[in-house]
Write a protein that holds these residues in place. Structure first.
Motif, PDB file in Angstrom:
ATOM      1  N   GLU A   1     -21.087  10.668 -21.942  1.00 47.26           N
ATOM      2  CA  GLU A   1     -21.990  11.674 -22.486  1.00 47.26           C
ATOM      3  C   GLU A   1     -21.231  13.036 -22.658  1.00 47.26           C
ATOM      4  O   GLU A   1     -21.608  14.193 -23.348  1.00 47.26           O
ATOM      5  CB  GLU A   1     -23.191  11.966 -21.343  1.00 47.26           C
ATOM      6  CG  GLU A   1     -24.172  10.912 -21.364  1.00 47.26           C
ATOM      7  CD  GLU A   1     -24.032  10.271 -20.215  1.00 47.26           C
ATOM      8  OE1 GLU A   1     -25.102  10.332 -19.354  1.00 47.26           O
ATOM      9  OE2 GLU A   1     -22.840   9.884 -19.645  1.00 47.26           O
ATOM     10  N   TYR A   2     -20.013  13.141 -21.899  1.00 45.52           N
ATOM     11  CA  TYR A   2     -19.268  14.568 -21.868  1.00 45.52           C
ATOM     12  C   TYR A   2     -17.866  14.221 -22.717  1.00 45.52           C
ATOM     13  O   TYR A   2     -17.427  15.581 -22.700  1.00 45.52           O
ATOM     14  CB  TYR A   2     -18.934  14.829 -20.605  1.00 45.52           C
ATOM     15  CG  TYR A   2     -20.008  14.559 -19.608  1.00 45.52           C
ATOM     16  CD1 TYR A   2     -21.087  15.881 -19.238  1.00 45.52           C
ATOM     17  CD2 TYR A   2     -20.659  13.540 -18.768  1.00 45.52           C
ATOM     18  CE1 TYR A   2     -22.106  15.855 -18.526  1.00 45.52           C
ATOM     19  CE2 TYR A   2     -21.655  13.582 -18.063  1.00 45.52           C
ATOM     20  CZ  TYR A   2     -22.384  14.606 -17.964  1.00 45.52           C
ATOM     21  OH  TYR A   2     -23.500  14.526 -17.024  1.00 45.52           O
ATOM     22  N   THR A   3     -17.425  13.169 -23.083  1.00 48.76           N
ATOM     23  CA  THR A   3     -16.324  13.332 -23.844  1.00 48.76           C
ATOM     24  C   THR A   3     -16.419  13.230 -25.274  1.00 48.76           C
ATOM     25  O   THR A   3     -17.750  12.941 -25.846  1.00 48.76           O
ATOM     26  CB  THR A   3     -15.917  11.969 -23.653  1.00 48.76           C
ATOM     27  OG1 THR A   3     -16.565  10.892 -23.938  1.00 48.76           O
ATOM     28  CG2 THR A   3     -15.281  11.717 -22.198  1.00 48.76           C
ATOM     29  N   SER A   4     -15.777  13.868 -26.237  1.00 49.53           N
ATOM     30  CA  SER A   4     -15.743  14.123 -27.470  1.00 49.53           C
ATOM     31  C   SER A   4     -15.634  12.843 -28.273  1.00 49.53           C
ATOM     32  O   SER A   4     -16.231  12.857 -29.354  1.00 49.53           O
ATOM     33  CB  SER A   4     -14.761  15.293 -28.062  1.00 49.53           C
ATOM     34  OG  SER A   4     -13.643  14.873 -27.539  1.00 49.53           O
ATOM     35  N   HIS A   5     -15.101  12.002 -27.686  1.00 45.22           N
ATOM     36  CA  HIS A   5     -14.883  10.716 -28.283  1.00 45.22           C
ATOM     37  C   HIS A   5     -16.028   9.714 -27.996  1.00 45.22           C
ATOM     38  O   HIS A   5     -16.202   8.596 -28.455  1.00 45.22           O
ATOM     39  CB  HIS A   5     -13.473   9.905 -27.985  1.00 45.22           C
ATOM     40  CG  HIS A   5     -13.165  10.255 -26.522  1.00 45.22           C
ATOM     41  ND1 HIS A   5     -13.560   9.391 -25.558  1.00 45.22           N
ATOM     42  CD2 HIS A   5     -12.217  10.974 -25.792  1.00 45.22           C
ATOM     43  CE1 HIS A   5     -13.256   9.857 -24.461  1.00 45.22           C
ATOM     44  NE2 HIS A   5     -12.164  10.481 -24.551  1.00 45.22           N
ATOM     45  N   GLY A   6     -16.898   9.922 -26.915  1.00 49.79           N
ATOM     46  CA  GLY A   6     -17.873   9.110 -26.497  1.00 49.79           C
ATOM     47  C   GLY A   6     -17.707   7.795 -25.787  1.00 49.79           C
ATOM     48  O   GLY A   6     -18.344   6.858 -25.667  1.00 49.79           O
ATOM     49  N   HIS A   7     -16.295   7.808 -25.259  1.00 52.14           N
ATOM     50  CA  HIS A   7     -15.979   6.656 -24.408  1.00 52.14           C
ATOM     51  C   HIS A   7     -15.882   7.133 -22.948  1.00 52.14           C
ATOM     52  O   HIS A   7     -16.240   8.027 -22.628  1.00 52.14           O
ATOM     53  CB  HIS A   7     -14.473   6.056 -24.791  1.00 52.14           C
ATOM     54  CG  HIS A   7     -14.700   5.234 -26.085  1.00 52.14           C
ATOM     55  ND1 HIS A   7     -15.100   3.825 -26.077  1.00 52.14           N
ATOM     56  CD2 HIS A   7     -14.237   5.315 -27.266  1.00 52.14           C
ATOM     57  CE1 HIS A   7     -14.965   3.374 -27.378  1.00 52.14           C
ATOM     58  NE2 HIS A   7     -14.625   4.421 -28.060  1.00 52.14           N
ATOM     59  N   CYS A   8     -16.067   6.005 -22.139  1.00 57.31           N
ATOM     60  CA  CYS A   8     -16.221   6.316 -20.632  1.00 57.31           C
ATOM     61  C   CYS A   8     -15.157   6.490 -19.877  1.00 57.31           C
ATOM     62  O   CYS A   8     -15.082   6.192 -18.543  1.00 57.31           O
ATOM     63  CB  CYS A   8     -16.869   4.857 -20.187  1.00 57.31           C
ATOM     64  SG  CYS A   8     -18.548   4.708 -21.067  1.00 57.31           S
ATOM     65  N   GLY A   9     -13.942   7.001 -20.287  1.00 52.35           N
ATOM     66  CA  GLY A   9     -12.616   7.177 -19.999  1.00 52.35           C
ATOM     67  C   GLY A   9     -11.767   7.919 -20.679  1.00 52.35           C
ATOM     68  O   GLY A   9     -12.214   8.217 -21.872  1.00 52.35           O
TER      69      GLY A   9
END
Length: 324
Positions: A123-131
């Motif tokens: 939810e917090y990354t600009s790319h939408g991935h989990c890492g």
């Protein structure tokens, strides 16, 4: 010669008789209600694909929590939507991130509510991935440090349970070590141990603004065709220190819920996900099904399959119906 057969219907003749021999029961205490909190002010946004589910800013969160408490729901699962995102998902592990602030808000005003904090970066990354990302590849080991930082910041804010949903290898071990070293050895981990790369997550991505900007999550979430793999995933998390095991999604994977319940001696949590919720809602709004009957049957089916707890967007409605 008289027919010889068993009269099973003897135990189904009346409502009281059926209640007397009922094997599984759904209780409001079994339900965990997901809540979406968003940075900003005076916000109550209904999720277009999830009728009846909203994003709340902190100044309006009491509207939701007052209702949750009044219905007897004991636990909430917090997801955050930040105002800004970056490559590293800084908002996930900032001490004043939206989930951390919402946790403090709830624990100060509703101290008896169990706050479960979703621990992920998507939810917090600009790319939408989990890492962490490098050349459009999700990096496992560098992501673990950020996930541990996120868990510690959530525990510091007062979260009762940490629920890591990222599906990085070793995530439970990294978070357990981080929590213990920070003095939070008594904070349990509710691991998304068995999380499939499911098409049923679509509405959630609208709610949490977490759609990947490229590719998909199939390299780290599980293949829906696999069963034995679920044992390996769950066993790893048990060995690494998980206290609860989540199976996600719910209805299409009740065989996996039963497998996990039979194999391991930890509380099993089923996540009745957004796509399942939205399908029921859409059918009910069209008059095609009896919503109350379908929801209670569905949740009871999850209990029968082996669920000790159920994360569900139907929690408030189910609580009302169970009290009737």
């Amino acid at each position: 010669m008289a027919l010889q057969f068993t009269r099973h219907r003897r135990l189904r003749q009346t409502a009281n008789m059926r209640a007397l021999v009922r094997e599984n029961f759904l209780r409001v205490e079994d339900l965990i209600y997901p809540v979406f909190v968003i940075e900003g002010n005076a916000i109550k946004n209904e999720i277009s694909s999830m009728s009846g589910i909203f994003q709340f800013s902190l100044d309006r969160l009491s509207e939701e929590m007052d209702e949750v408490v009044s219905l007897g729901v004991k636990s909430v699962l917090l997801f955050g939507i930040p105002s800004e995102k970056d490559e590293c998902g800084t908002g996930a592990y900032h001490d004043h991130g939206i989930v951390q602030e919402a946790t403090r808000f709830i624990k100060e005003r509703y101290p008896d509510i169990i706050v479960v904090a979703d621990t992920c970066l998507c939810e917090y990354t600009s790319h939408g991935h989990c890492g962490m990302i490098e050349n459009e590849e999700v990096l496992n080991d560098p992501s673990l440090e950020l996930l541990a930082q996120t868990a510690v910041s959530q525990a510091r804010a007062g979260a009762d349970i940490i629920a890591p949903s990222n599906m990085m290898d070793g995530f439970v071990a990294a978070i357990r070590q981080g929590l213990d070293e920070a003095g939070f050895e008594n904070v349990p981990i509710m691991s998304y141990a068995v999380k499939y790369a499911s098409a049923f997550y679509g509405p959630f991505r609208d709610a949490a603004d977490s759609t990947p900007q490229f590719g998909d999550r199939k390299a780290y979430q599980m293949d829906p065709a696999n069963r034995i793999e679920a044992f390996r995933e769950a066993e790893s998390d048990v060995n690494e220190g998980a206290d609860f095991l989540i199976v996600k999604p719910g209805m299409p994977y009740l065989d996996i819920v039963r497998d996990v319940k039979n194999q391991f001696h930890l509380p099993v949590v089923t996540y009745n996900v957004s796509g399942e919720y939205s399908m029921v809602k859409a059918a009910a709004q069209n008059g095609w099904i009896d919503e109350k009957a379908v929801v209670l049957e569905m949740l009871t089916g999850m209990k029968r399959a082996g669920s000790d707890l159920i994360i569900t967007y139907h929690a408030k409605e189910a609580a009302r119906w169970l009290s009737e």
